[in-house]
Design a protein around this motif. Structure first.
Motif, PDB file in Angstrom:
ATOM      1  N   ARG A  49       0.831  -1.211   0.000  1.00 39.29           N
ATOM      2  CA  ARG A  49       0.000   0.000   0.000  1.00 39.29           C
ATOM      3  C   ARG A  49       0.861   1.254   0.000  1.00 39.29           C
ATOM      4  O   ARG A  49       0.643   2.179  -0.763  1.00 39.29           O
ATOM      5  CB  ARG A  49      -0.908   0.018   1.229  1.00 39.29           C
ATOM      6  N   ARG A  76       2.519   5.672  -7.406  1.00 47.51           N
ATOM      7  CA  ARG A  76       1.451   6.465  -8.014  1.00 47.51           C
ATOM      8  C   ARG A  76       1.884   7.920  -8.150  1.00 47.51           C
ATOM      9  O   ARG A  76       1.482   8.631  -9.049  1.00 47.51           O
ATOM     10  CB  ARG A  76       0.181   6.361  -7.169  1.00 47.51           C
ATOM     11  N   LEU A 116      -1.554  -5.576  -5.126  1.00 47.27           N
ATOM     12  CA  LEU A 116      -2.638  -5.411  -4.146  1.00 47.27           C
ATOM     13  C   LEU A 116      -3.901  -6.152  -4.574  1.00 47.27           C
ATOM     14  O   LEU A 116      -4.741  -6.491  -3.748  1.00 47.27           O
ATOM     15  CB  LEU A 116      -2.944  -3.923  -3.948  1.00 47.27           C
ATOM     16  N   TYR A 145      -6.983 -14.469   6.071  1.00 43.56           N
ATOM     17  CA  TYR A 145      -6.966 -13.034   5.841  1.00 43.56           C
ATOM     18  C   TYR A 145      -5.848 -12.384   6.644  1.00 43.56           C
ATOM     19  O   TYR A 145      -5.425 -12.922   7.672  1.00 43.56           O
ATOM     20  CB  TYR A 145      -8.319 -12.425   6.231  1.00 43.56           C
ATOM     21  N   PRO A 146      -5.397 -11.218   6.193  1.00 44.05           N
ATOM     22  CA  PRO A 146      -4.283 -10.551   6.905  1.00 44.05           C
ATOM     23  C   PRO A 146      -4.628 -10.273   8.367  1.00 44.05           C
ATOM     24  O   PRO A 146      -5.760  -9.915   8.688  1.00 44.05           O
ATOM     25  CB  PRO A 146      -4.113  -9.227   6.151  1.00 44.05           C
ATOM     26  N   MET A 179      -5.576 -15.055  17.081  1.00 45.85           N
ATOM     27  CA  MET A 179      -5.242 -14.057  16.049  1.00 45.85           C
ATOM     28  C   MET A 179      -6.520 -13.630  15.338  1.00 45.85           C
ATOM     29  O   MET A 179      -7.184 -14.430  14.696  1.00 45.85           O
ATOM     30  CB  MET A 179      -4.267 -14.695  15.075  1.00 45.85           C
ATOM     31  N   GLN A 180      -6.821 -12.369  15.504  1.00 45.54           N
ATOM     32  CA  GLN A 180      -8.068 -11.882  14.905  1.00 45.54           C
ATOM     33  C   GLN A 180      -7.868 -11.695  13.399  1.00 45.54           C
ATOM     34  O   GLN A 180      -6.819 -11.270  12.937  1.00 45.54           O
ATOM     35  CB  GLN A 180      -8.414 -10.535  15.524  1.00 45.54           C
ATOM     36  N   GLN A 181      -8.917 -12.022  12.674  1.00 46.44           N
ATOM     37  CA  GLN A 181      -8.769 -11.870  11.236  1.00 46.44           C
ATOM     38  C   GLN A 181      -9.749 -10.840  10.702  1.00 46.44           C
ATOM     39  O   GLN A 181     -10.838 -10.674  11.216  1.00 46.44           O
ATOM     40  CB  GLN A 181      -9.012 -13.206  10.562  1.00 46.44           C
ATOM     41  N   GLN A 182      -9.313 -10.188   9.675  1.00 44.53           N
ATOM     42  CA  GLN A 182     -10.191  -9.197   9.062  1.00 44.53           C
ATOM     43  C   GLN A 182     -10.690  -9.759   7.751  1.00 44.53           C
ATOM     44  O   GLN A 182     -10.013 -10.548   7.125  1.00 44.53           O
ATOM     45  CB  GLN A 182      -9.430  -7.946   8.654  1.00 44.53           C
ATOM     46  N   PRO A 217     -11.150  -9.579   3.820  1.00 45.51           N
ATOM     47  CA  PRO A 217     -10.175  -9.009   2.897  1.00 45.51           C
ATOM     48  C   PRO A 217     -10.538  -7.552   2.602  1.00 45.51           C
ATOM     49  O   PRO A 217     -11.624  -7.274   2.117  1.00 45.51           O
ATOM     50  CB  PRO A 217     -10.303  -9.870   1.651  1.00 45.51           C
ATOM     51  N   THR A 218      -9.653  -6.671   2.973  1.00 44.48           N
ATOM     52  CA  THR A 218      -9.902  -5.273   2.649  1.00 44.48           C
ATOM     53  C   THR A 218      -9.631  -5.142   1.170  1.00 44.48           C
ATOM     54  O   THR A 218      -8.656  -5.680   0.686  1.00 44.48           O
ATOM     55  CB  THR A 218      -8.912  -4.381   3.377  1.00 44.48           C
ATOM     56  N   SER A 219     -10.491  -4.436   0.494  1.00 42.16           N
ATOM     57  CA  SER A 219     -10.186  -4.260  -0.914  1.00 42.16           C
ATOM     58  C   SER A 219      -8.911  -3.448  -0.947  1.00 42.16           C
ATOM     59  O   SER A 219      -8.719  -2.576  -0.116  1.00 42.16           O
ATOM     60  CB  SER A 219     -11.294  -3.528  -1.635  1.00 42.16           C
ATOM     61  N   PRO A 220      -8.037  -3.802  -1.851  1.00 42.69           N
ATOM     62  CA  PRO A 220      -6.708  -3.200  -1.838  1.00 42.69           C
ATOM     63  C   PRO A 220      -6.852  -1.689  -1.745  1.00 42.69           C
ATOM     64  O   PRO A 220      -7.641  -1.095  -2.458  1.00 42.69           O
ATOM     65  CB  PRO A 220      -6.119  -3.596  -3.175  1.00 42.69           C
ATOM     66  N   ASP A 221      -6.033  -1.130  -0.864  1.00 42.97           N
ATOM     67  CA  ASP A 221      -6.308   0.245  -0.514  1.00 42.97           C
ATOM     68  C   ASP A 221      -5.764   1.213  -1.541  1.00 42.97           C
ATOM     69  O   ASP A 221      -4.733   1.844  -1.366  1.00 42.97           O
ATOM     70  CB  ASP A 221      -5.725   0.544   0.854  1.00 42.97           C
ATOM     71  N   VAL A 222      -6.405   1.295  -2.638  1.00 43.99           N
ATOM     72  CA  VAL A 222      -6.083   2.346  -3.599  1.00 43.99           C
ATOM     73  C   VAL A 222      -7.222   3.343  -3.445  1.00 43.99           C
ATOM     74  O   VAL A 222      -7.394   4.266  -4.216  1.00 43.99           O
ATOM     75  CB  VAL A 222      -6.036   1.782  -5.030  1.00 43.99           C
ATOM     76  N   ALA A 245      -7.818   7.927  -1.470  1.00 45.06           N
ATOM     77  CA  ALA A 245      -6.830   8.833  -2.055  1.00 45.06           C
ATOM     78  C   ALA A 245      -6.936   8.870  -3.575  1.00 45.06           C
ATOM     79  O   ALA A 245      -6.655   9.883  -4.204  1.00 45.06           O
ATOM     80  CB  ALA A 245      -5.430   8.422  -1.641  1.00 45.06           C
TER      81      ALA A 245
END
Lengths: 369, 343
Positions: free
Chosen positions: A123, A130, A290, A300-301, B1-4, B6-11, B14
């Motif tokens: 990221r 970019r 990404l 998941y991360p 371990m907490q899991q999230q 999948p965050t959409s790739p952070d583009v 911004a």
């Protein structure tokens, strides 16, 4: 009179230097705080007077890019002020870096942890790219870790704007173990792909817990790379034999990544292999990385706050926050709150000292090549 | 371990606002015409008042016949030195990027400082030298000064910090010539594109207008893309209109009219006689505190010395006290003693 100097003096008064925590070739780093809030900060004092050409290029680069880049995964430059012949960069304070975490043998990394660090690295890097900025010095110890677990790309002393097509750039960049083969072959026209190679090496290092491609000299670096990934053919990497410093370092067979990374998933190895493709134009971009299936597959991360922490970090975090704030001594004497906080501080200092000598050793190594 | 999940790739967020809008140029260096005028007037007034005060404290009544420069005169003098930057860049064959950046630095510097404190001759040299570094075209100071008559290293270096401070260390500049390049690349893909030679001529003419625009305030008021389009429109209005429509940016065509007017109105070279007259006045009204060797200069230096001495004494006293009191925290004080105290 001298409104500019007055403004500078006012800025300077906002920040307090507490303690020297490290010294590099061109800068001294202090831990400090914001006078009004007690917020922890780091001050990087760059010695300017010693350079006959005035402000040094690394300082210029670092200030130029950090002033523009604001992103959760890039270190924040809070302020800049000058004192006599020194340039002071006020940076957010970060507890540790990825190198220390990798080296802490007491920590166990789950695949989800590695995925989280990789996502944050990509990221931050995607944002640099970019903005057409090449970092050119990515390595674990330039990836700093905040107390909330967020990873932040730091040290923009070698960064530059991507050159226009047809304009040369220097190939003497990126710490050797993370340097891509095109730079080792003296390529003067390159792209954001150089940073991706470094990220690939870091990715591998997170899994192996030791540097993936530790060459002992520039020549040995090429050998180390080819030993791991096989010598590239002209088909895999068209034209590489015509690069300025091309040398043949022998033929090595390609061994599947799977042989070394026995526990990694298919997605993991697929993304890793795309970061370390020989042909720079085929290497994956930060943006595409990404969107790679690796980041969407289970596990998941890990949430940044749940990532493995070094002992120093844990100790620092266990202090109630108001203890830190409340005990700040505005007179600027010995850091207060020493009672409970002393052991972690000592540990931290020892670690940074240790880290420092290693940095210097590696830097010397790097220039000697 | 907490899991999230999948965050959409952070583009993400911004990506929605253009990159330019997060730049320091967009945030800190854009003004309205009125703001610019007010800023310069206020700076001029404050400077005159302060210098008058210095004159008076030296010998009362001495400032009464002095003709101080007004904001317009200051501005004209700076404009002359913008032209000098271009001449120097031609001499050194510096790239466009260096020239444009040096000019921007000079303009920004005089939004925070007065020519009565700092003469643009040296500021110009420093701004340009700094620009070579910030745009990644560094040259050694030696070869820089060797090629400029009657200039030595300290003329350039003494002001480097002041210039960098005045720029608030915001070195990145977005230029209109880059935007023009982008537009020009786009145009080659338009169905209405004229043959290549003609297109090249149009580009070169537009580039001339961009160079002219650097003599004006437009870069402090408008974004580089609009300036580029205005310059293209001055060179070839139809092509500029084609391009704007192909981008669904018809409204831009209205916006650029005032830019075109400003470039045409203010893009002239100041008359040498007028500037010479200003420079003659400046010799008398410049801040004596900045004239090396003058009485006021020496007085100011003495004041500063005294303050520094006090500070050093205080610091030494603190160290002494700390040592005497013994050392409850062991290593911490050792660490403190190691603080290098050169500031």
């Amino acid at each position: 009179m001298d409104a500019v100097e007055k403004a500078n003096a006012e800025r300077q008064r906002r920040w307090v230097k507490d303690q020297k925590v490290g010294e590099g070739t061109y800068a001294v780093v202090y831990r400090g705080r914001e006078l009004a809030t007690g917020r922890k900060i780091a001050i990087k004092k760059i010695k300017v007077g010693q350079f006959k050409d005035g402000l040094d290029m690394s300082a210029v680069r670092e200030v130029k890019y950090l002033r523009e880049l604001q992103h959760p995964n890039i270190i924040e430059l809070l302020d800049v002020f000058s004192s006599k012949t020194n340039l002071n960069l006020v940076l957010e304070f970060l507890d540790t870096d990825l190198e220390m975490i990798i080296k802490d043998r007491s920590l166990v990394f789950l695949p989800a942890d590695i995925k989280s660090w990789m996502a944050m690295t990509f990221r931050g890097l995607e944002f640099c790219h970019r903005n057409f900025i090449l970092h050119r010095d990515l390595k674990p110890n330039n990836l700093l870790i905040a107390s909330d677990g967020q990873l932040k790309i730091a040290d923009f002393g070698l960064a530059r704007d991507a050159a226009d097509p047809g304009y040369k750039m220097t190939c003497q960049v990126i710490t050797r173990w993370y340097r891509p083969p095109e730079l080792l072959f003296g390529c003067r026209y390159y792209s954001t792909a150089v940073d991706i190679w470094s990220v690939g090496c870091i990715f591998a290092e997170l899994m192996l817990r030791i540097p993936y491609l530790p060459g002992e000299s520039d020549m040995d670096q090429l050998k180390t790379i080819f030993r791991a990934l096989g010598t590239p053919t002209d088909e895999e990497w068209p034209g590489h034999t015509k690069l300025p410093d091309y040398v043949s370092v022998g033929q090595f067979p390609r061994t599947p990544l799977r042989d070394l990374f026995t526990a990694a998933s298919g997605d993991t190895l697929n993304l890793l292999s795309k970061c370390i493709i020989f042909e720079p134009r085929k290497r994956i971009s930060a943006r595409d990385a990404l969107y790679h299936p690796y980041f969407f597959a289970l596990p998941y991360p890990t949430h940044p706050s749940k990532l493995p922490k070094t002992a120093a970090q844990t100790a620092a975090a266990s202090r109630p926050p108001d203890e830190v704030d409340g005990n700040v001594d505005p007179g600027g004497g010995a850091p207060a709150g020493v009672g409970k906080a002393a052991p972690p501080k000592k540990l931290k200092r020892k670690l940074s000292g240790h880290d420092l000598s290693r940095n210097i050793a590696r830097k010397l190594d790097f220039t000697a090549s | 371990m907490q899991q999230q999940p999948p965050t959409s790739p952070d583009v993400s967020s911004a990506a929605k606002s253009p990159l330019f809008q997060s730049s320091t140029q967009y945030r800190n260096w854009r003004f309205s015409v009125e703001q610019l005028k007010a800023t310069r007037a206020a700076l001029n007034q404050a400077s005159v008042a302060a210098i008058r005060n210095t004159f008076e404290s030296d010998s009362p009544g001495s400032s009464s016949d002095v003709h101080f420069l007004d904001a317009n005169e200051e501005h004209l003098l700076v404009k002359l030195y913008i032209i000098k930057i271009s001449q120097l860049c031609g001499h050194f064959r510096f790239p466009e990027e260096v020239e444009a950046t040096g000019i921007t630095y000079l303009k920004r510097f005089y939004l925070k400082n007065t020519v009565m404190d700092w003469h643009p001759k040296n500021v110009m040299l420093t701004a340009l030298y700094l620009a070579t570094k910030t745009t990644n075209h560094p040259i050694s100071l030696e070869s820089y000064t060797a090629n400029i008559p009657r200039t030595n290293a300290s003329d350039v270096l003494d002001l480097e910090f002041l210039v960098a401070q005045s720029l608030a260390f915001e070195f990145a500049v977005w230029h209109a010539h880059r935007a023009l390049w982008g537009i020009w690349l786009d145009i080659q893909d338009l169905p209405q594109a004229p043959p290549h030679e003609e297109l090249q001529r149009i580009h070169d003419t537009a580039m001339q207008h961009i160079r002219t625009s650097r003599l004006t305030d437009v870069e402090l008021i408008y974004p580089p893309s609009q300036i580029a389009l205005a310059c293209l429109s001055l060179a070839h209005p139809e092509i500029a209109a084609f391009w704007a429509r192909s981008k669904n940016a018809d409204t831009a065509l209205e916006a650029i009219e005032s830019i075109k007017r400003t470039i045409t109105r203010d893009g002239d070279t100041p008359s040498v006689d007028v500037v010479r007259e200003i420079d003659r006045h400046l010799k008398i009204c410049k801040n004596p505190e900045k004239v090396v060797g003058s009485k006021a200069y020496l007085a100011k230096r003495a004041r500063e010395e005294k303050e520094a001495e006090l500070k050093r004494k205080k610091k030494a006293e603190n160290v002494r006290k700390a040592t005497e009191q013994g050392n409850p925290f062991g290593e911490v004080l050792v660490g403190q003693a190691n603080l290098d105290d050169d500031d």
